[in-house]
Design an enzyme around this catalytic site. Structure first.
Site, PDB file in Angstrom:
ATOM      1  N   GLY A  11      34.035  40.024  46.887  1.00  0.00           N
ATOM      2  CA  GLY A  11      33.699  41.372  47.340  1.00  0.00           C
ATOM      3  C   GLY A  11      34.424  41.848  48.584  1.00  0.00           C
ATOM      4  N   SER A  12      35.622  41.331  48.838  1.00  0.00           N
ATOM      5  CA  SER A  12      36.327  41.807  50.043  1.00  0.00           C
ATOM      6  C   SER A  12      36.862  43.228  49.843  1.00  0.00           C
ATOM      7  CB  SER A  12      37.446  40.842  50.460  1.00  0.00           C
ATOM      8  OG  SER A  12      38.513  40.883  49.546  1.00  0.00           O
ATOM      9  N   ASN A  13      37.266  43.560  48.619  1.00  0.00           N
ATOM     10  CA  ASN A  13      37.676  44.953  48.369  1.00  0.00           C
ATOM     11  C   ASN A  13      36.462  45.885  48.442  1.00  0.00           C
ATOM     12  OD1 ASN A  13      40.631  45.436  47.691  1.00  0.00           O
ATOM     13  ND2 ASN A  13      40.200  43.560  46.540  1.00  0.00           N
ATOM     14  N   ARG A  64      29.384  42.111  23.919  1.00  0.00           N
ATOM     15  CA  ARG A  64      30.048  42.811  25.028  1.00  0.00           C
ATOM     16  C   ARG A  64      29.485  44.236  25.160  1.00  0.00           C
ATOM     17  NH1 ARG A  64      34.375  41.157  27.439  1.00  0.00           N
ATOM     18  NH2 ARG A  64      35.063  39.735  25.822  1.00  0.00           N
ATOM     19  N   ARG A  90      35.402  40.877  33.816  1.00  0.00           N
ATOM     20  CA  ARG A  90      35.046  40.979  32.404  1.00  0.00           C
ATOM     21  C   ARG A  90      35.926  42.027  31.737  1.00  0.00           C
ATOM     22  NH1 ARG A  90      32.440  37.450  29.874  1.00  0.00           N
ATOM     23  NH2 ARG A  90      31.661  39.004  28.427  1.00  0.00           N
ATOM     24  N   ASN A 106      40.738  50.544  38.912  1.00  0.00           N
ATOM     25  CA  ASN A 106      40.776  49.095  39.078  1.00  0.00           C
ATOM     26  C   ASN A 106      41.859  48.775  40.101  1.00  0.00           C
ATOM     27  OD1 ASN A 106      40.269  46.300  38.478  1.00  0.00           O
ATOM     28  ND2 ASN A 106      42.171  46.280  37.300  1.00  0.00           N
ATOM     29  N   HIS A 108      44.586  45.673  41.089  1.00  0.00           N
ATOM     30  CA  HIS A 108      45.172  44.439  40.565  1.00  0.00           C
ATOM     31  C   HIS A 108      46.191  43.921  41.589  1.00  0.00           C
ATOM     32  CE1 HIS A 108      46.371  41.532  37.551  1.00  0.00           C
ATOM     33  NE2 HIS A 108      47.627  41.817  37.829  1.00  0.00           N
ATOM     34  N   ALA A 172      46.894  44.103  51.992  1.00  0.00           N
ATOM     35  CA  ALA A 172      47.398  45.402  51.515  1.00  0.00           C
ATOM     36  C   ALA A 172      46.375  46.065  50.586  1.00  0.00           C
ATOM     37  CB  ALA A 172      48.728  45.210  50.798  1.00  0.00           C
ATOM     38  N   GLU A 173      45.698  45.276  49.767  1.00  0.00           N
ATOM     39  CA  GLU A 173      44.678  45.828  48.857  1.00  0.00           C
ATOM     40  C   GLU A 173      43.611  46.579  49.641  1.00  0.00           C
ATOM     41  OE1 GLU A 173      43.040  43.231  45.758  1.00  0.00           O
ATOM     42  OE2 GLU A 173      44.695  41.848  46.083  1.00  0.00           O
TER      43      GLU A 173
END
Ligand code: GRF
Length: 214
Positions: A11-13, A64, A90, A106, A108, A172-173
Site C-alpha cells: 500500500g505505498s502507492n 472471478r 487479481r 492502474n 505498473h 517515481a510511482e
C-alpha cells in the site's frame, strides 16, 4: 471525484494517493480501500488515515465474476465513482472492466508496453535496459494494457539488483500516480482513439509527464 482504491499488499502507492488527496484543493478524495487479502498492510495505512478499509477475500467466492461483483458492491456502497488500482494482484473480469471503463486507473512499474506482468525488474535487468520507469494507464481487459496517462523514466544503474531498481522506480510511482489522478479529476484528459489527450499539454501549463531524473 470519489475514488475507491484496490490493493493487495503493502500500500505505498495508496499512501502517496492519500497524502496527495489531503492537500488543500486536490480534486479527488478516497472514499474506500478494498483489498482481496485481509493481511494487506495497506488496509492499516487506510485505517490510520480514517478511510474505510474492506477486506474481501477472493477465496470466498466460487468465480472471478462473483468476487468482482462483491468488490463492485463495496465500491458502490462507499459512493465511489472512480477506481485506482494500486498493487492489486487479481485479474479482473470483463464485466467489471467494462462497467468501470474509462473510470479505472492502474499503475505498473515499467515503461509500458514493455515488461507487462510480474517480475518486471528482474526482466529489465536481464534484458540489459539502461532506462526503466513506471506507467499510469486506464484499465482494459488485457492485463497491463490501456490508454497511457503518464509515465516517468528512471535510470538503471550499474550494480542494480531487482530490489534497488524497484525502490528507485517506486519513488517515481509515488509522484506519478497523484499527478495522473489530478489531471483526470480536473477533467483535463480525454480518450481519443484509445490514446489519452491532455488539455494544455505542450503549452507549459502541464507539468512534465515524462520525467527523466537528472
Ligand atoms: C507497485 O510497484 C505497483 O506499480 C505494482 O505493484 C506495486 C505495489 O506496491 N502494480 P504498493 O503496494 O503500492 O507499495
Amino acid at each position: 471525484m470519489k475514488v475507491g482504491v484496490l490493493i493487495s499488499g503493502r500500500g505505498s502507492n495508496l499512501k502517496s494517493l492519500i497524502e496527495a488527496c489531503a492537500a488543500p484543493g486536490f480534486p479527488a478524495r478516497i472514499v474506500v480501500v478494498v483489498s482481496n487479502r485481509a493481511d494487506a498492510t495497506g488496509l492499516e495505512v487506510a485505517r490510520e488515515a480514517g478511510i474505510p478499509a474492506v477486506a474481501i477475500s477472493h477465496t470466498d467466492f466460487p468465480t472471478r465474476e462473483a468476487f468482482d461483483a462483491a468488490m463492485d458492491a463495496a465500491l458502490q456502497k462507499a459512493g465511489a465513482d472512480f477506481i485506482c488500482s494500486a498493487g492489486f494482484m487479481r485479474i479482473l473480469s470483463d464485466g467489471f472492466v467494462d462497467k468501470w471503463r474509462d473510470r479505472q486507473l492502474n499503475i505498473h512499474p515499467s515503461l509500458l508496453p514493455a515488461f507487462k506482468g510480474l517480475k518486471v525488474h528482474e526482466r529489465v535487468l536481464e534484458a540489459g535496459c539502461r532506462i526503466s520507469g513506471c506507467t499510469v494507464h486506464f484499465v482494459r481487459a488485457a492485463m497491463d494494457e490501456g490508454p497511457i496517462v503518464a509515465q516517468a523514466a528512471v535510470p538503471v544503474l550499474p550494480g542494480d539488483t531487482p530490489e534497488t531498481l524497484a525502490a528507485r522506480v517506486l519513488e517515481a510511482e509515488h509522484k506519478l500516480y497523484p499527478l495522473a489522478l489530478r489531471l483526470i479529476a480536473e477533467g483535463r484528459t480525454k480518450i481519443v482513439d484509445e490514446r489519452v489527450v491532455i488539455e494544455g499539454e505542450g503549452t507549459g501549463s502541464v507539468p512534465p509527464l515524462f520525467a527523466p531524473r537528472a
